[in-house]
Design a protein around this motif. Structure first.
Motif, PDB file in Angstrom:
ATOM      1  N   CYS A 153      34.154 -17.794  20.941  1.00 53.76           N
ATOM      2  CA  CYS A 153      34.264 -16.543  20.189  1.00 53.76           C
ATOM      3  C   CYS A 153      35.283 -16.705  19.083  1.00 53.76           C
ATOM      4  CB  CYS A 153      34.725 -15.401  21.091  1.00 53.76           C
ATOM      5  SG  CYS A 153      33.445 -14.746  22.137  1.00 53.76           S
ATOM      6  N   GLU A 154      34.983 -16.065  17.984  1.00 57.07           N
ATOM      7  CA  GLU A 154      35.924 -16.026  16.866  1.00 57.07           C
ATOM      8  C   GLU A 154      36.051 -14.582  16.417  1.00 57.07           C
ATOM      9  OE1 GLU A 154      34.938 -17.432  12.677  1.00 57.07           O
ATOM     10  OE2 GLU A 154      36.205 -19.053  13.457  1.00 57.07           O
ATOM     11  N   GLU A 155      37.276 -14.159  16.208  1.00 59.19           N
ATOM     12  CA  GLU A 155      37.530 -12.804  15.735  1.00 59.19           C
ATOM     13  C   GLU A 155      37.400 -12.796  14.220  1.00 59.19           C
ATOM     14  OE1 GLU A 155      41.486 -10.121  15.213  1.00 59.19           O
ATOM     15  OE2 GLU A 155      41.257 -11.177  17.119  1.00 59.19           O
TER      16      GLU A 155
ATOM     17  N   HIS B  19      26.599 -19.386  11.816  1.00 60.52           N
ATOM     18  CA  HIS B  19      26.460 -20.065  13.114  1.00 60.52           C
ATOM     19  C   HIS B  19      26.562 -19.112  14.300  1.00 60.52           C
ATOM     20  CE1 HIS B  19      26.599 -23.827  11.014  1.00 60.52           C
ATOM     21  NE2 HIS B  19      27.668 -23.402  10.369  1.00 60.52           N
ATOM     22  N   VAL B  20      26.464 -17.842  14.037  1.00 59.55           N
ATOM     23  CA  VAL B  20      26.660 -16.813  15.057  1.00 59.55           C
ATOM     24  C   VAL B  20      25.371 -16.574  15.837  1.00 59.55           C
ATOM     25  CG1 VAL B  20      27.212 -14.373  15.389  1.00 59.55           C
ATOM     26  CG2 VAL B  20      28.453 -15.710  13.690  1.00 59.55           C
ATOM     27  N   VAL B  21      25.496 -16.435  17.154  1.00 65.25           N
ATOM     28  CA  VAL B  21      24.340 -16.111  17.994  1.00 65.25           C
ATOM     29  C   VAL B  21      24.398 -14.680  18.522  1.00 65.25           C
ATOM     30  CG1 VAL B  21      23.837 -18.479  18.669  1.00 65.25           C
ATOM     31  CG2 VAL B  21      25.411 -17.131  20.052  1.00 65.25           C
ATOM     32  N   ARG B  22      25.587 -14.084  18.481  1.00 66.21           N
ATOM     33  CA  ARG B  22      25.750 -12.723  18.991  1.00 66.21           C
ATOM     34  C   ARG B  22      26.985 -12.094  18.346  1.00 66.21           C
ATOM     35  NH1 ARG B  22      26.719 -11.445  25.274  1.00 66.21           N
ATOM     36  NH2 ARG B  22      26.604  -9.205  25.129  1.00 66.21           N
ATOM     37  N   LEU B  23      26.936 -10.795  18.104  1.00 67.46           N
ATOM     38  CA  LEU B  23      28.059 -10.072  17.504  1.00 67.46           C
ATOM     39  C   LEU B  23      28.462  -8.907  18.402  1.00 67.46           C
ATOM     40  CD1 LEU B  23      26.587 -10.109  13.925  1.00 67.46           C
ATOM     41  CD2 LEU B  23      28.713 -11.226  14.605  1.00 67.46           C
ATOM     42  N   ILE B  24      29.741  -8.834  18.707  1.00 61.11           N
ATOM     43  CA  ILE B  24      30.274  -7.790  19.571  1.00 61.11           C
ATOM     44  C   ILE B  24      31.300  -6.982  18.776  1.00 61.11           C
ATOM     45  CG2 ILE B  24      31.493  -7.268  21.725  1.00 61.11           C
ATOM     46  CD1 ILE B  24      28.871  -8.819  22.172  1.00 61.11           C
ATOM     47  N   ARG B  25      31.105  -5.664  18.692  1.00 59.38           N
ATOM     48  CA  ARG B  25      32.115  -4.776  18.101  1.00 59.38           C
ATOM     49  C   ARG B  25      33.071  -4.422  19.233  1.00 59.38           C
ATOM     50  NH1 ARG B  25      29.444  -0.128  15.323  1.00 59.38           N
ATOM     51  NH2 ARG B  25      28.758   0.299  17.425  1.00 59.38           N
ATOM     52  N   PHE B  26      34.341  -4.753  19.049  1.00 57.98           N
ATOM     53  CA  PHE B  26      35.321  -4.583  20.115  1.00 57.98           C
ATOM     54  C   PHE B  26      36.400  -3.608  19.684  1.00 57.98           C
ATOM     55  CE2 PHE B  26      38.895  -5.773  22.821  1.00 57.98           C
ATOM     56  CZ  PHE B  26      38.266  -5.836  24.053  1.00 57.98           C
ATOM     57  N   ASP B  27      36.592  -2.562  20.468  1.00 57.57           N
ATOM     58  CA  ASP B  27      37.608  -1.547  20.208  1.00 57.57           C
ATOM     59  C   ASP B  27      38.917  -2.013  20.841  1.00 57.57           C
ATOM     60  OD1 ASP B  27      39.317   0.740  20.442  1.00 57.57           O
ATOM     61  OD2 ASP B  27      37.557   2.027  20.184  1.00 57.57           O
ATOM     62  N   LEU B  28      39.925  -2.268  20.007  1.00 58.27           N
ATOM     63  CA  LEU B  28      41.205  -2.785  20.489  1.00 58.27           C
ATOM     64  C   LEU B  28      42.006  -1.750  21.277  1.00 58.27           C
ATOM     65  CD1 LEU B  28      42.203  -4.767  17.291  1.00 58.27           C
ATOM     66  CD2 LEU B  28      41.407  -5.717  19.463  1.00 58.27           C
ATOM     67  N   ASP B  29      41.773  -0.460  21.035  1.00 57.03           N
ATOM     68  CA  ASP B  29      42.476   0.589  21.784  1.00 57.03           C
ATOM     69  C   ASP B  29      41.863   0.792  23.169  1.00 57.03           C
ATOM     70  OD1 ASP B  29      44.175   0.993  19.658  1.00 57.03           O
ATOM     71  OD2 ASP B  29      43.081   2.734  18.892  1.00 57.03           O
TER      72      ASP B  29
ATOM     73  N   ALA C 212      32.557 -12.729  16.979  1.00 52.13           N
ATOM     74  CA  ALA C 212      31.370 -13.526  16.689  1.00 52.13           C
ATOM     75  C   ALA C 212      31.252 -14.608  17.750  1.00 52.13           C
ATOM     76  CB  ALA C 212      31.482 -14.141  15.300  1.00 52.13           C
ATOM     77  N   VAL C 213      30.176 -14.565  18.520  1.00 48.91           N
ATOM     78  CA  VAL C 213      29.921 -15.578  19.540  1.00 48.91           C
ATOM     79  C   VAL C 213      29.107 -16.677  18.864  1.00 48.91           C
ATOM     80  CG1 VAL C 213      28.892 -16.061  21.785  1.00 48.91           C
ATOM     81  CG2 VAL C 213      29.913 -13.816  21.333  1.00 48.91           C
ATOM     82  N   MET C 214      29.639 -17.904  18.901  1.00 46.92           N
ATOM     83  CA  MET C 214      28.994 -19.036  18.235  1.00 46.92           C
ATOM     84  C   MET C 214      28.726 -20.144  19.234  1.00 46.92           C
ATOM     85  SD  MET C 214      31.084 -19.229  14.725  1.00 46.92           S
ATOM     86  CE  MET C 214      32.405 -18.047  14.625  1.00 46.92           C
TER      87      MET C 214
END
Length: 138
Positions: free
Chosen positions: A32-34, A56-66, A22-24
């Motif tokens: 960023c907060e995970e 309070h989020v302005v953008r959401l990123i789905r992140f693949d940890l692998d 979550a980009v805030m």
């Protein structure tokens, strides 16, 4: 590669190896907060929203940890958020920032305007009656 959901044929919104970043905003900067989704699977963005409001989020990123790869899912989550929105465009101040600045919000407002007939003045207002019957109220 995402494994497709056996029932719908579509991949889940979030798999166990993925997180949402979550980009805030904070003052003039961003951070960023995970989100706490490690190991969780969410079939849809609406499922994810049940436990995360994104206030309070302005953008959401789905992140693949692998794969160490991210994908912007802001529009997908904004669409899901708006599915339950039952107010008017004038109350946009109640929306999270990521919804307010999304294309999904623009589409929602356009649909809202298309569903409402434009305001029209009543055909027989006071002015029309004075003109029609010649009454002088002054």
């Amino acid at each position: 590669m995402l494994i497709a959901d056996a029932m719908t044929g579509t991949a889940p919104f979030l798999q166990g190896r993925e997180i949402i970043l979550a980009v805030m905003t904070l003052g003039a900067g961003y951070f960023c907060e995970e989100t706490d989704t490690v190991g969780a699977t969410c079939r849809t963005a609406a499922d994810w929203l049940r436990t995360h409001d994104g206030e309070h989020v302005v953008r959401l990123i789905r992140f693949d940890l692998d794969a160490l790869h991210g994908e912007d899912v802001t529009e997908t989550v904004a669409d899901a958020w708006l599915d339950g929105y039952d107010l008017t465009p004038e109350e946009e101040h109640k929306l999270p920032a990521f919804v307010r600045t999304s294309d999904a919000w623009d589409r929602w407002c356009a649909d809202f305007a298309a569903q409402r007939p434009p305001y029209s003045q009543a055909a027989h207002g006071t002015l029309n009656h004075r003109q029609q019957f010649g009454c002088d109220l002054g």
